[in-house]
Design a protein around this motif. Structure first.
Motif, PDB file in Angstrom:
ATOM      1  N   PRO A   1      46.006  47.901  45.695  1.00  0.00           N
ATOM      2  CA  PRO A   1      47.165  47.037  45.881  1.00  0.00           C
ATOM      3  C   PRO A   1      48.314  47.867  46.447  1.00  0.00           C
ATOM      4  CG  PRO A   1      46.412  47.055  43.568  1.00  0.00           C
ATOM      5  CD  PRO A   1      45.727  48.176  44.272  1.00  0.00           C
ATOM      6  N   PHE A   2      49.060  47.305  47.368  1.00  0.00           N
ATOM      7  CA  PHE A   2      50.267  47.970  47.871  1.00  0.00           C
ATOM      8  C   PHE A   2      51.197  46.901  48.417  1.00  0.00           C
ATOM      9  CE2 PHE A   2      49.908  47.776  52.554  1.00  0.00           C
ATOM     10  CZ  PHE A   2      48.609  47.323  52.677  1.00  0.00           C
ATOM     11  N   ASP A   3      52.448  47.276  48.624  1.00  0.00           N
ATOM     12  CA  ASP A   3      53.426  46.292  49.079  1.00  0.00           C
ATOM     13  C   ASP A   3      53.345  46.121  50.597  1.00  0.00           C
ATOM     14  OD1 ASP A   3      55.490  44.586  49.477  1.00  0.00           O
ATOM     15  OD2 ASP A   3      57.077  45.953  48.797  1.00  0.00           O
ATOM     16  N   ALA A   4      52.444  45.259  51.016  1.00  0.00           N
ATOM     17  CA  ALA A   4      52.221  45.044  52.455  1.00  0.00           C
ATOM     18  C   ALA A   4      53.439  44.379  53.100  1.00  0.00           C
ATOM     19  CB  ALA A   4      50.979  44.192  52.671  1.00  0.00           C
ATOM     20  N   ASN A   5      54.221  43.677  52.304  1.00  0.00           N
ATOM     21  CA  ASN A   5      55.387  42.979  52.873  1.00  0.00           C
ATOM     22  C   ASN A   5      56.469  43.941  53.371  1.00  0.00           C
ATOM     23  OD1 ASN A   5      54.371  40.346  52.466  1.00  0.00           O
ATOM     24  ND2 ASN A   5      54.843  40.538  50.283  1.00  0.00           N
ATOM     25  N   ARG A   6      56.372  45.198  52.948  1.00  0.00           N
ATOM     26  CA  ARG A   6      57.301  46.224  53.436  1.00  0.00           C
ATOM     27  C   ARG A   6      57.046  46.575  54.896  1.00  0.00           C
ATOM     28  NH1 ARG A   6      57.120  51.940  50.840  1.00  0.00           N
ATOM     29  NH2 ARG A   6      58.311  52.480  52.694  1.00  0.00           N
ATOM     30  N   PHE A   7      55.833  46.305  55.340  1.00  0.00           N
ATOM     31  CA  PHE A   7      55.443  46.705  56.696  1.00  0.00           C
ATOM     32  C   PHE A   7      55.755  45.611  57.709  1.00  0.00           C
ATOM     33  CE2 PHE A   7      53.151  49.434  53.913  1.00  0.00           C
ATOM     34  CZ  PHE A   7      52.964  50.621  54.620  1.00  0.00           C
ATOM     35  N   SER A   8      56.166  46.036  58.895  1.00  0.00           N
ATOM     36  CA  SER A   8      56.390  45.062  59.961  1.00  0.00           C
ATOM     37  C   SER A   8      55.092  44.779  60.695  1.00  0.00           C
ATOM     38  CB  SER A   8      57.456  45.578  60.931  1.00  0.00           C
ATOM     39  OG  SER A   8      58.707  45.576  60.270  1.00  0.00           O
ATOM     40  N   LEU A   9      54.207  45.753  60.699  1.00  0.00           N
ATOM     41  CA  LEU A   9      52.886  45.521  61.302  1.00  0.00           C
ATOM     42  C   LEU A   9      51.876  46.498  60.697  1.00  0.00           C
ATOM     43  CD1 LEU A   9      52.120  44.474  64.882  1.00  0.00           C
ATOM     44  CD2 LEU A   9      50.730  46.294  63.921  1.00  0.00           C
ATOM     45  N   ILE A  10      50.695  45.954  60.405  1.00  0.00           N
ATOM     46  CA  ILE A  10      49.573  46.758  59.901  1.00  0.00           C
ATOM     47  C   ILE A  10      48.376  46.394  60.759  1.00  0.00           C
ATOM     48  CG2 ILE A  10      47.916  46.992  57.979  1.00  0.00           C
ATOM     49  CD1 ILE A  10      50.264  46.274  56.068  1.00  0.00           C
ATOM     50  N   TYR A  11      47.594  47.390  61.160  1.00  0.00           N
ATOM     51  CA  TYR A  11      46.351  47.038  61.850  1.00  0.00           C
ATOM     52  C   TYR A  11      45.204  47.871  61.301  1.00  0.00           C
ATOM     53  CZ  TYR A  11      47.488  51.099  64.880  1.00  0.00           C
ATOM     54  OH  TYR A  11      47.816  52.344  65.374  1.00  0.00           O
ATOM     55  N   ALA A  12      44.017  47.277  61.368  1.00  0.00           N
ATOM     56  CA  ALA A  12      42.831  47.950  60.826  1.00  0.00           C
ATOM     57  C   ALA A  12      41.590  47.479  61.560  1.00  0.00           C
ATOM     58  CB  ALA A  12      42.688  47.650  59.335  1.00  0.00           C
ATOM     59  N   GLY A  13      40.935  48.386  62.271  1.00  0.00           N
ATOM     60  CA  GLY A  13      39.616  48.077  62.815  1.00  0.00           C
ATOM     61  C   GLY A  13      38.727  47.812  61.608  1.00  0.00           C
ATOM     62  N   ALA A  14      37.973  46.716  61.628  1.00  0.00           N
ATOM     63  CA  ALA A  14      37.264  46.298  60.413  1.00  0.00           C
ATOM     64  C   ALA A  14      36.132  47.226  59.992  1.00  0.00           C
ATOM     65  CB  ALA A  14      36.720  44.885  60.608  1.00  0.00           C
ATOM     66  N   GLN A  15      35.609  47.993  60.939  1.00  0.00           N
ATOM     67  CA  GLN A  15      34.317  48.651  60.705  1.00  0.00           C
ATOM     68  C   GLN A  15      34.309  49.819  59.734  1.00  0.00           C
ATOM     69  OE1 GLN A  15      36.095  48.749  63.507  1.00  0.00           O
ATOM     70  NE2 GLN A  15      35.991  50.711  64.520  1.00  0.00           N
ATOM     71  N   LYS A  16      35.454  50.154  59.136  1.00  0.00           N
ATOM     72  CA  LYS A  16      35.453  51.206  58.120  1.00  0.00           C
ATOM     73  C   LYS A  16      35.381  50.569  56.734  1.00  0.00           C
ATOM     74  CE  LYS A  16      36.270  54.256  61.466  1.00  0.00           C
ATOM     75  NZ  LYS A  16      37.537  54.305  62.128  1.00  0.00           N
ATOM     76  N   ASN A  17      36.391  49.768  56.410  1.00  0.00           N
ATOM     77  CA  ASN A  17      36.465  49.317  55.014  1.00  0.00           C
ATOM     78  C   ASN A  17      36.341  47.818  54.791  1.00  0.00           C
ATOM     79  OD1 ASN A  17      36.548  50.251  52.372  1.00  0.00           O
ATOM     80  ND2 ASN A  17      38.754  49.964  52.178  1.00  0.00           N
ATOM     81  N   VAL A  18      36.355  46.993  55.853  1.00  0.00           N
ATOM     82  CA  VAL A  18      36.363  45.548  55.588  1.00  0.00           C
ATOM     83  C   VAL A  18      35.358  44.707  56.362  1.00  0.00           C
ATOM     84  CG1 VAL A  18      38.714  45.357  54.687  1.00  0.00           C
ATOM     85  CG2 VAL A  18      38.359  45.224  57.145  1.00  0.00           C
ATOM     86  N   GLY A  19      34.485  45.335  57.124  1.00  0.00           N
ATOM     87  CA  GLY A  19      33.524  44.493  57.846  1.00  0.00           C
ATOM     88  C   GLY A  19      32.787  45.250  58.915  1.00  0.00           C
ATOM     89  N   PRO A  20      32.186  44.515  59.849  1.00  0.00           N
ATOM     90  CA  PRO A  20      31.473  45.178  60.943  1.00  0.00           C
ATOM     91  C   PRO A  20      32.426  45.460  62.104  1.00  0.00           C
ATOM     92  CG  PRO A  20      31.115  42.826  61.093  1.00  0.00           C
ATOM     93  CD  PRO A  20      32.058  43.054  59.912  1.00  0.00           C
ATOM     94  N   ALA A  21      31.971  46.191  63.111  1.00  0.00           N
ATOM     95  CA  ALA A  21      32.781  46.412  64.304  1.00  0.00           C
ATOM     96  C   ALA A  21      32.941  45.092  65.050  1.00  0.00           C
ATOM     97  CB  ALA A  21      32.096  47.441  65.197  1.00  0.00           C
ATOM     98  N   GLY A  22      34.015  44.985  65.829  1.00  0.00           N
ATOM     99  CA  GLY A  22      34.190  43.801  66.672  1.00  0.00           C
ATOM    100  C   GLY A  22      35.434  43.011  66.365  1.00  0.00           C
ATOM    101  N   VAL A  23      36.047  43.256  65.220  1.00  0.00           N
ATOM    102  CA  VAL A  23      37.292  42.559  64.900  1.00  0.00           C
ATOM    103  C   VAL A  23      38.289  43.558  64.313  1.00  0.00           C
ATOM    104  CG1 VAL A  23      36.512  41.799  62.592  1.00  0.00           C
ATOM    105  CG2 VAL A  23      38.347  40.542  63.753  1.00  0.00           C
ATOM    106  N   THR A  24      39.543  43.347  64.635  1.00  0.00           N
ATOM    107  CA  THR A  24      40.629  44.158  64.088  1.00  0.00           C
ATOM    108  C   THR A  24      41.544  43.222  63.306  1.00  0.00           C
ATOM    109  OG1 THR A  24      40.541  45.473  66.101  1.00  0.00           O
ATOM    110  CG2 THR A  24      42.450  45.810  64.680  1.00  0.00           C
TER     111      THR A  24
END
Ligand SMILES: *Cc1c(COP(=O)(O)O)cnc(C)c1O
Length: 361
Positions: free
Chosen positions: A181-204
């Motif tokens: 858990p972290f305070d994501a609302n503090r950030f103006s933009l967050i990006y994550a290529g999915a293929q490391k921690n949240v899914g397969p390659a092909g979506v960010t």
């Protein structure tokens, strides 16, 4: 086939439950008689899935109304360019905190489209630690401050994100998004290529503060503007439907497993076990990373020689532990233990490490 433990850095292991759900639904998804990869992205069942995936991100992080979840293509690497294209105004500049190869790639793109400066760096220490707040020299007029939350190659990770005052904070969270858990609302933009921690390659996965978009440059190609995707809920053009489906499966698994608090507890336990083995064998294993900057996602370590490292990697593979070779740019060994890695897999590796040190030390 005997049991395989997947320690690859990315694309990486997916939760068994997410894969089994896909297997079960592959030939007949939601009673359509078709797979999710074969039907219109304008169809009702797809639309429901798409919005469910967005809501799951939002719920897991407790996003406020001003934060919008996007599913884009082009990897984290396209975000290196899209962020400066959209948010550095003509004549403006952005600040980058340098913590290794991914931040170097990010600033390189920013310098192609606009102006960017280093606001802090741990390069003098070989990127073996995260810069301290008092080392940062922020430009109060910067369009934003960019950081890489987890350095997949160096094995360093931010614990406490820096204070940037009024300057919007942007983060590449490709290799540790949703680990805690972290305070994501503090950030103006967050990006994550999915293929490391949240899914397969092909979506960010991208989270953007909608009110910040009012300041964005508008003279950009349609697909490169965040506003296009916000206005159309990431359905302006055909989204990577199957990848988003898999992300939904992973997010549903995170939620069913107890959410981000449970992920954090599990991750700390796994990482603690591996760093514990490294520290218990100081004459054999060494971790180049400063104690307070060690990643719980990518555990990097060295052995007494490159020959022993090669032997370690190949003997581990022979016993079903795959992907333990360090990144080609830094050498050594690396165990990537993202959310999906079961504690049992880490225990198998920890015991292998103990035996290997005993036999070869
Ligand atoms: C893997 C990785 C990237 C690159 O992601 P692509 O989706 O291949 O463009 C960027 N940043 C970090 C931190 C990464 O781990």
């Amino acid at each position: 086939m005997s049991k395989v433990w997947n320690f690859y850095a990315g694309p990486a292991k997916l939760p068994q439950e997410a894969l089994q759900r896909a297997q079960k639904e592959m030939l007949d998804w939601e009673g359509t008689g078709m797979s999710v990869a074969e039907i219109s992205h304008r169809s009702k069942p797809y639309d429901a899935l798409h919005h469910e995936a967005m809501s799951l991100v939002s719920d897991l992080l407790g996003l406020d109304e001003d934060h919008h979840v996007l599913f884009l293509q082009g990897g984290a690497s396209l975000q290196f360019a899209m962020v400066p294209m959209n948010f550095i105004p003509p004549g403006g500049s952005a600040d980058y905190i340098m913590t290794g190869s991914w931040s170097e790639k990010a600033i390189k793109e920013a310098k192609i489209v606009a102006s960017a400066r280093e606001a802090g760096s741990s390069e003098a220490d070989g990127f073996t630690r995260i810069p301290r707040q008092d080392e940062l020299e922020l430009d109060s007029g910067a369009a934003y401050v960019h950081l890489t939350s987890n350095n997949t190659i160096r094995g360093t990770q931010w614990r406490d994100f820096p204070e940037t005052g009024e300057i919007p904070l942007v983060a590449d969270m490709s290799s540790d998004f949703l680990w805690r858990p972290f305070d994501a609302n503090r950030f103006s933009l967050i990006y994550a290529g999915a293929q490391k921690n949240v899914g397969p390659a092909g979506v960010t996965v991208v989270i953007v503060r909608k009110s910040w978009l009012e300041k964005a440059n508008s003279n950009l190609p349609t697909l490169l503007k965040y506003s296009t995707h916000v206005n159309k809920d990431s359905l302006y053009n055909t989204p990577p439907c199957f990848a988003i489906y898999m992300v939904r499966n992973v997010l549903a698994w995170i939620q069913a497993s107890g959410g981000l608090t449970a992920m954090e507890k599990r991750a700390n336990g796994k990482a603690g076990r591996l760093y514990g083995v490294i520290e218990a064998h100081p004459d054999f294993y060494g971790c180049p990373v400063a104690q307070d900057s060690r990643s719980v996602m990518n555990v990097v370590f060295r052995l007494p020689s490159e020959e022993l490292e090669a032997k370690f990697v190949s003997e581990a593979a022979a016993q079903g532990m795959m992907g333990l070779k360090g990144h080609r740019s830094v050498g050594g060994c690396r165990a990537s233990i993202y959310n999906a890695m079961e504690p049992e897999g880490v225990e198998v590796l920890a015991q292998f490490m103990e035996q290997f040190a005993k036999k070869n030390g």
